[in-house]
Design a protein around this motif. Structure first.
Motif, PDB file in Angstrom:
ATOM      1  N   GLY A  42       0.930  -1.398   0.210  1.00  0.00           N
ATOM      2  CA  GLY A  42       0.002  -0.075   0.108  1.00  0.00           C
ATOM      3  C   GLY A  42       0.768   1.243  -0.053  1.00  0.00           C
ATOM      4  N   GLU A  43       0.133   2.452   0.105  1.00  0.00           N
ATOM      5  CA  GLU A  43       0.701   3.784   0.044  1.00  0.00           C
ATOM      6  C   GLU A  43       1.843   4.009   1.229  1.00  0.00           C
ATOM      7  OE1 GLU A  43      -2.685   6.544   1.807  1.00  0.00           O
ATOM      8  OE2 GLU A  43      -2.880   6.047  -0.408  1.00  0.00           O
ATOM      9  N   ARG A  44       1.519   3.346   2.223  1.00  0.00           N
ATOM     10  CA  ARG A  44       2.205   3.338   3.381  1.00  0.00           C
ATOM     11  C   ARG A  44       3.488   2.479   3.401  1.00  0.00           C
ATOM     12  NH1 ARG A  44      -2.546   4.799   5.859  1.00  0.00           N
ATOM     13  NH2 ARG A  44      -3.262   2.746   6.428  1.00  0.00           N
ATOM     14  N   GLU A  45       3.595   1.595   2.583  1.00  0.00           N
ATOM     15  CA  GLU A  45       4.627   0.613   2.337  1.00  0.00           C
ATOM     16  C   GLU A  45       4.567  -0.174   3.508  1.00  0.00           C
ATOM     17  OE1 GLU A  45       8.158   2.816   0.876  1.00  0.00           O
ATOM     18  OE2 GLU A  45       7.456   2.643  -1.228  1.00  0.00           O
ATOM     19  N   LEU A  46       3.613  -0.614   4.025  1.00  0.00           N
ATOM     20  CA  LEU A  46       3.462  -1.377   5.124  1.00  0.00           C
ATOM     21  C   LEU A  46       4.442  -2.581   5.083  1.00  0.00           C
ATOM     22  CD1 LEU A  46      -0.234  -1.405   5.837  1.00  0.00           C
ATOM     23  CD2 LEU A  46       1.517  -0.263   6.861  1.00  0.00           C
ATOM     24  N   ARG A  47       5.598  -2.848   5.863  1.00  0.00           N
ATOM     25  CA  ARG A  47       6.502  -4.148   5.630  1.00  0.00           C
ATOM     26  C   ARG A  47       5.382  -5.412   6.084  1.00  0.00           C
ATOM     27  NH1 ARG A  47       8.705   0.325   4.069  1.00  0.00           N
ATOM     28  NH2 ARG A  47      10.994   0.210   3.637  1.00  0.00           N
ATOM     29  N   THR A  48       5.562  -6.233   5.044  1.00  0.00           N
ATOM     30  CA  THR A  48       4.422  -7.181   5.173  1.00  0.00           C
ATOM     31  C   THR A  48       5.148  -8.746   4.668  1.00  0.00           C
ATOM     32  OG1 THR A  48       2.915  -5.851   4.609  1.00  0.00           O
ATOM     33  CG2 THR A  48       1.917  -8.060   4.224  1.00  0.00           C
ATOM     34  N   ALA A  49       4.994  -9.843   5.156  1.00  0.00           N
ATOM     35  CA  ALA A  49       5.428 -11.218   4.981  1.00  0.00           C
ATOM     36  C   ALA A  49       4.262 -11.980   4.651  1.00  0.00           C
ATOM     37  CB  ALA A  49       6.254 -11.714   6.035  1.00  0.00           C
ATOM     38  N   VAL A  62      -0.814 -16.809   4.785  1.00  0.00           N
ATOM     39  CA  VAL A  62      -0.490 -16.263   6.181  1.00  0.00           C
ATOM     40  C   VAL A  62       0.089 -15.017   5.836  1.00  0.00           C
ATOM     41  CG1 VAL A  62       0.675 -16.275   8.299  1.00  0.00           C
ATOM     42  CG2 VAL A  62      -0.227 -18.576   7.277  1.00  0.00           C
ATOM     43  N   ILE A  63      -0.559 -14.046   6.219  1.00  0.00           N
ATOM     44  CA  ILE A  63      -0.111 -12.543   6.218  1.00  0.00           C
ATOM     45  C   ILE A  63       0.431 -11.673   7.582  1.00  0.00           C
ATOM     46  CG2 ILE A  63      -0.707 -10.309   5.238  1.00  0.00           C
ATOM     47  CD1 ILE A  63      -2.756 -11.816   3.640  1.00  0.00           C
ATOM     48  N   ILE A  64       1.367 -11.217   7.558  1.00  0.00           N
ATOM     49  CA  ILE A  64       1.999 -10.725   8.752  1.00  0.00           C
ATOM     50  C   ILE A  64       2.419  -9.104   8.293  1.00  0.00           C
ATOM     51  CG2 ILE A  64       3.883 -10.657  10.416  1.00  0.00           C
ATOM     52  CD1 ILE A  64       4.132 -13.621   9.679  1.00  0.00           C
ATOM     53  N   ALA A  65       1.774  -8.277   9.006  1.00  0.00           N
ATOM     54  CA  ALA A  65       1.946  -6.884   8.698  1.00  0.00           C
ATOM     55  C   ALA A  65       2.509  -6.046   9.921  1.00  0.00           C
ATOM     56  CB  ALA A  65       0.646  -6.399   8.063  1.00  0.00           C
ATOM     57  N   ASP A  66       3.591  -5.333   9.787  1.00  0.00           N
ATOM     58  CA  ASP A  66       3.867  -4.318  10.735  1.00  0.00           C
ATOM     59  C   ASP A  66       3.464  -2.771  10.417  1.00  0.00           C
ATOM     60  OD1 ASP A  66       5.350  -6.334  12.046  1.00  0.00           O
ATOM     61  OD2 ASP A  66       7.351  -5.599  11.383  1.00  0.00           O
ATOM     62  N   GLU A  98      -6.489  -0.029  11.063  1.00  0.00           N
ATOM     63  CA  GLU A  98      -6.255   0.287   9.510  1.00  0.00           C
ATOM     64  C   GLU A  98      -5.312  -0.390   8.729  1.00  0.00           C
ATOM     65  OE1 GLU A  98      -5.927   4.398   9.673  1.00  0.00           O
ATOM     66  OE2 GLU A  98      -8.262   4.880   9.931  1.00  0.00           O
ATOM     67  N   ASP A  99      -4.017  -0.503   9.335  1.00  0.00           N
ATOM     68  CA  ASP A  99      -2.874  -1.038   8.549  1.00  0.00           C
ATOM     69  C   ASP A  99      -2.977  -2.484   8.433  1.00  0.00           C
ATOM     70  OD1 ASP A  99      -1.731   1.386   8.548  1.00  0.00           O
ATOM     71  OD2 ASP A  99      -0.511   1.121  10.237  1.00  0.00           O
ATOM     72  N   GLN A 100      -3.434  -3.181   9.569  1.00  0.00           N
ATOM     73  CA  GLN A 100      -4.100  -4.698   9.112  1.00  0.00           C
ATOM     74  C   GLN A 100      -4.859  -4.845   7.914  1.00  0.00           C
ATOM     75  OE1 GLN A 100      -2.232  -7.159  10.684  1.00  0.00           O
ATOM     76  NE2 GLN A 100      -0.850  -5.426  11.492  1.00  0.00           N
ATOM     77  N   VAL A 101      -5.865  -3.992   7.777  1.00  0.00           N
ATOM     78  CA  VAL A 101      -6.865  -4.023   6.768  1.00  0.00           C
ATOM     79  C   VAL A 101      -6.249  -3.707   5.577  1.00  0.00           C
ATOM     80  CG1 VAL A 101      -9.123  -3.175   5.591  1.00  0.00           C
ATOM     81  CG2 VAL A 101      -8.831  -3.650   8.395  1.00  0.00           C
ATOM     82  N   ALA A 149      -9.640  -6.796  16.088  1.00  0.00           N
ATOM     83  CA  ALA A 149     -10.215  -6.772  14.686  1.00  0.00           C
ATOM     84  C   ALA A 149     -11.561  -7.509  14.720  1.00  0.00           C
ATOM     85  CB  ALA A 149      -9.231  -7.759  13.910  1.00  0.00           C
ATOM     86  N   VAL A 150     -12.041  -8.300  15.316  1.00  0.00           N
ATOM     87  CA  VAL A 150     -13.203  -9.042  15.057  1.00  0.00           C
ATOM     88  C   VAL A 150     -14.276  -8.137  15.836  1.00  0.00           C
ATOM     89  CG1 VAL A 150     -12.251 -11.516  14.815  1.00  0.00           C
ATOM     90  CG2 VAL A 150     -13.063 -10.657  17.211  1.00  0.00           C
ATOM     91  N   LEU A 151     -13.848  -7.508  16.705  1.00  0.00           N
ATOM     92  CA  LEU A 151     -14.731  -6.819  17.602  1.00  0.00           C
ATOM     93  C   LEU A 151     -15.160  -5.270  16.667  1.00  0.00           C
ATOM     94  CD1 LEU A 151     -13.572  -6.755  21.160  1.00  0.00           C
ATOM     95  CD2 LEU A 151     -15.667  -7.455  20.360  1.00  0.00           C
ATOM     96  N   ARG A 152     -14.118  -4.765  16.097  1.00  0.00           N
ATOM     97  CA  ARG A 152     -14.559  -3.645  15.384  1.00  0.00           C
ATOM     98  C   ARG A 152     -14.548  -3.550  13.739  1.00  0.00           C
ATOM     99  NH1 ARG A 152     -11.259   1.122  18.974  1.00  0.00           N
ATOM    100  NH2 ARG A 152     -12.124   0.353  20.966  1.00  0.00           N
ATOM    101  N   ARG A 153     -13.898  -4.760  13.319  1.00  0.00           N
ATOM    102  CA  ARG A 153     -14.412  -4.754  11.780  1.00  0.00           C
ATOM    103  C   ARG A 153     -14.651  -6.186  11.422  1.00  0.00           C
ATOM    104  NH1 ARG A 153     -12.113  -1.160   8.210  1.00  0.00           N
ATOM    105  NH2 ARG A 153     -13.507  -2.351   6.783  1.00  0.00           N
ATOM    106  N   PRO A 154     -15.600  -6.625  12.038  1.00  0.00           N
ATOM    107  CA  PRO A 154     -16.367  -8.018  11.609  1.00  0.00           C
ATOM    108  C   PRO A 154     -16.441  -8.151  10.191  1.00  0.00           C
ATOM    109  CG  PRO A 154     -18.052  -6.605  12.778  1.00  0.00           C
ATOM    110  CD  PRO A 154     -16.730  -5.906  12.656  1.00  0.00           C
ATOM    111  N   ASP A 155     -16.577  -6.946   9.405  1.00  0.00           N
ATOM    112  CA  ASP A 155     -16.816  -7.126   7.898  1.00  0.00           C
ATOM    113  C   ASP A 155     -15.576  -7.585   7.073  1.00  0.00           C
ATOM    114  OD1 ASP A 155     -15.654  -4.606   8.712  1.00  0.00           O
ATOM    115  OD2 ASP A 155     -16.068  -3.823   6.776  1.00  0.00           O
ATOM    116  N   VAL A 156     -14.540  -7.438   7.814  1.00  0.00           N
ATOM    117  CA  VAL A 156     -13.319  -7.997   7.294  1.00  0.00           C
ATOM    118  C   VAL A 156     -12.827  -9.340   7.895  1.00  0.00           C
ATOM    119  CG1 VAL A 156     -10.729  -7.281   6.947  1.00  0.00           C
ATOM    120  CG2 VAL A 156     -12.475  -5.601   6.561  1.00  0.00           C
TER     121      VAL A 156
END
Length: 676
Positions: A437-444, A491-495, A520-523, A556-563
């Motif tokens: 993404g635009e914030r270049e989140l380091r992701t594995a 499996v996705i891991i994001a910092d 937001e960054d996990q989504v 995540a499940v409490l505030r973004r159950p849509d995701v």
């Protein structure tokens, strides 16, 4: 991989048993001392010595006998240090390396590193934090909250500082220092070995919390002093004690500077680092050992918080003060207050000074951390080159490099590799590192071995907290994640924002709000990876995590159950008011002044909105994130009529127990996500 893999992962402590650890270089740079067990499933540490001139590796001390049951004080020390091993706990040696003192089974021993001759010293037991004087004549240690001294020959055992009441200790670090400030020590020898700087800790003002084990109803609860956010801290003071009973008290102005962050006593004198309660000021002072008077020699300020960097301050042989400075997007290395590293190189730790050469760890790319040196006239040079995470030590021009890469782990020095007796993992993680993404989140991203492009459910596996990164060029970080991938997940891991390694502004983006940007960054990372891989099934997304990651999973499940459609939250911080002062107030402020920041980040008020399956896991002996976090969220969920699963772990602390916790999580996620 079969279901036996999680058990192997637990028994080997993630394949770390049998590796050399706690390495030290002798001042002449000719020998390396270290601890290592006999094999990959053996937690009992032995003391070894490697002679760099001959290449001969020799066993110096073997605990032999089984370990005594650790006292409550020793259990607390191990928990703060995240120490799951046994055998030799720690060791120290004199400047001439004529004698090595070490502790095992909470008893004190000594050994001659040349002959191997050793003996148990008749110090009071159980003891902790034993440190040999620089001249090798005596060992300072703590017993029953008292600082004691015994001759290295076993004679003259006596008390230097006796607690005035049961709430007081001498020579130990208090809870927040050990847990949140990376200060495990509470006493420091002078270079001349004639005096010690000693912490006096009065826990009287701190609230008492209790832990009990329901599986053992015959045992009484254990009392702990725990300073929750917005409550009173321990009263910490520093005193100079000589070996014949003299004492000098140091006046730091404790009303303004509540935290003692670090103490350094070297050939140039005595330094102490202080921090105020809001953590907006970090001050380094020089202490006159004869009068106790202090003089400020360096200070940093920040409207959000001042960052504590391991290994800072230190001094070169010529007396230059080594520190760090946060300027814009970069954490710089400084020498006598002047930045000496370039913009974009993020200094993470100072490993020490060898003469006028500074060895430090720093990152240009957040997923990596390399060793660098700075020397007057030469400037900075990079020591390591291959992608990975490196740490090291240096003396007399010899550098020990501890390398962790995606290919494996190795400790090398002068072209030699220190033997590693760990068990090789039967699975090599297949990890791809990317910027999302635009914030270049380091992701594995990890897929099943042999994956042919079939549709896969997703498992997010973050930590997301400011204490650590998960997306790193280090194989050790991905063993459990690869196992989940091989069970049929992508499996996705994001910092996200707030994690270390990307500079001061990135870290402080979570100031005042521990929830919004994290989620937001996990989504964003999930959607970015799914855009690259349309095989991901976004109708079946699970998330798991431990500690800060547990909080993020439940959030995540409490505030973004849509995701997010299911979550496993291990040892989650559900109410930030129930975590310690120094850690929480750094990010959310003092709840007595700004309670709204804590309400925004708490999960308790979200309980009534749970729509997705949630598993809560918690050790019932956890004195870091207390079980009350899970119990209160569970109670709120029950009151709201929201079904959920709770897996209690009797006898377990905040550290993962040596049992298989992965299989129960897998079964829960498969059922919750309808995976057959």
């Amino acid at each position: 991989m079969s279901s036996t893999y999680p058990s192997l992962l637990a028994r080997t402590q993630r394949f770390r048993l049998g590796r050399p650890q706690r390495l030290s270089l002798t001042p002449d740079g000719r020998r390396v001392l270290f601890l290592r067990s006999r094999g990959g499933e053996d937690p009992v540490r032995l003391l070894w010595q490697l002679d760099l001139e001959t290449g001969v590796e020799r066993l110096l001390a073997d605990p032999l006998a089984g370990e005594n049951a650790p006292t409550a004080q020793e259990q607390t020390r191990r928990e703060r240090a995240r120490d799951q091993g046994s055998g030799i706990v720690d060791y120290s040696f004199d400047q001439g390396v004529r004698v090595v003192a070490y502790t095992v089974a909470q008893e004190l021993h000594r050994v001659d590193p040349w002959t191997g001759d050793g003996e148990r010293l008749p110090a009071r037991t159980p003891l902790t934090d034993a440190v040999l004087s620089p001249d090798g004549s005596a060992v300072a240690y703590v017993h029953s909250g008292a600082l004691r001294l015994i001759g290295a020959d076993g004679t003259g055992d006596r008390t230097l500082a006796e607690p005035e009441n049961p709430d007081v200790t001498y020579g130990l670090a208090e809870h927040v220092a050990a847990e949140s400030m990376d200060r495990q020590r509470g006493h420091w020898w002078s270079p001349a070995s004639d005096r010690l700087a000693v912490c006096r800790v009065d826990n009287g003002p701190v609230a008492t919390w209790y832990l009990s084990d329901p599986a053992r109803p015959d045992e009484p609860p254990t009392a702990h002093r725990y300073p929750a956010a917005g409550t009173a801290n321990a009263l910490v003071s520093l005193h100079l004690l000589d070996r014949v009973g003299g004492r000098v008290d140091i006046d730091f102005g404790w009303d303004d500077y509540e935290y003692l962050v670090a103490v350094v006593w070297d050939a140039h004198g005595l330094l102490a680092v202080l921090q105020n309660r809001p953590q907006t000021v970090l001050r380094t002072v020089a202490v006159d050992p004869d009068t106790g008077r202090v003089e400020t020699i360096a200070e940093s300020r920040d409207a959000a918080w001042t960052q504590i960097v391991p290994g800072v301050p230190s001094r070169t042989a010529s007396g230059a003060l080594v520190g760090t400075a946060d300027l814009g997007d970069t954490r710089y290395l400084t020498v006598d207050g002047q930045p000496v590293t370039p913009a974009g190189l993020q200094v993470a730790e100072v490993h020490g000074c060898d003469g006028d050469t500074v060895l430090f760890g720093a990152s240009e790319e957040p997923a990596e951390r390399h060793l660098w040196t700075w020397t007057p006239g030469t400037g900075i040079e990079r020591v390591t080159t291959r992608p990975g995470r490196y740490s090291g030590i240096r003396a007399a021009g010899t550098t020990v490099v501890n390398a962790a890469t995606l290919d494996g782990h190795a400790v090398t020095v002068s072209g030699r590799t220190v033997k590693d007796l760990s068990v090789p993992s039967p699975s090599v993680p297949l990890v791809s590192l990317l910027r999302a993404g635009e914030r270049e989140l380091r992701t594995a991203v990890l897929f099943p071995a042999g994956w042919q492009g079939e549709r896969l459910p997703v498992l997010m596996d973050p930590y997301g907290g400011p204490a650590a990164q998960r997306v790193v060029a280090d194989r050790d970080a991905y063993y459990a994640s690869q196992w989940f991938a091989d069970q049929g997940f992508a499996v996705i891991i994001a910092d996200g924002r707030g994690t270390p390694g990307r500079g001061p502004r990135w870290e402080r983006a979570v100031h005042g709000d521990r929830s919004t940007s994290l989620l937001e960054d996990q989504v964003d990372a999930l959607h970015y990876v799914a855009g690259k891989h349309p095989e991901l099934d976004l109708t079946r997304v699970g998330i798991r995590g431990w500690s800060a990651g547990g909080y993020l999973a439940a959030l995540a499940v409490l505030r973004r159950p849509d995701v997010f459609h299911a979550a496993v939250a291990g040892a989650p911080v559900t109410d930030h008011l129930l975590y310690d002062t120094h850690w929480q107030e750094r990010f959310l402020g003092d709840p007595r002044l700004d309670p709204d920041a804590y309400r925004r980040s708490s999960l308790i008020d979200d309980a009534a909105g749970l729509e997705r399956p949630l598993m809560l896991i918690h050790g019932l002996r956890d004195d870091n994130v207390y079980p009350v976090h899970t119990m209160r969220l569970s109670a709120a969920l029950l009151a709201a009529g929201r079904p959920h699963t709770v897996l209690p772990l009797p006898g377990a602390s905040h550290m993962a127990p040596g049992t298989d916790l992965l299989t129960p999580q897998l079964r829960f996620l498969r059922e919750a996500l309808n995976i057959h």
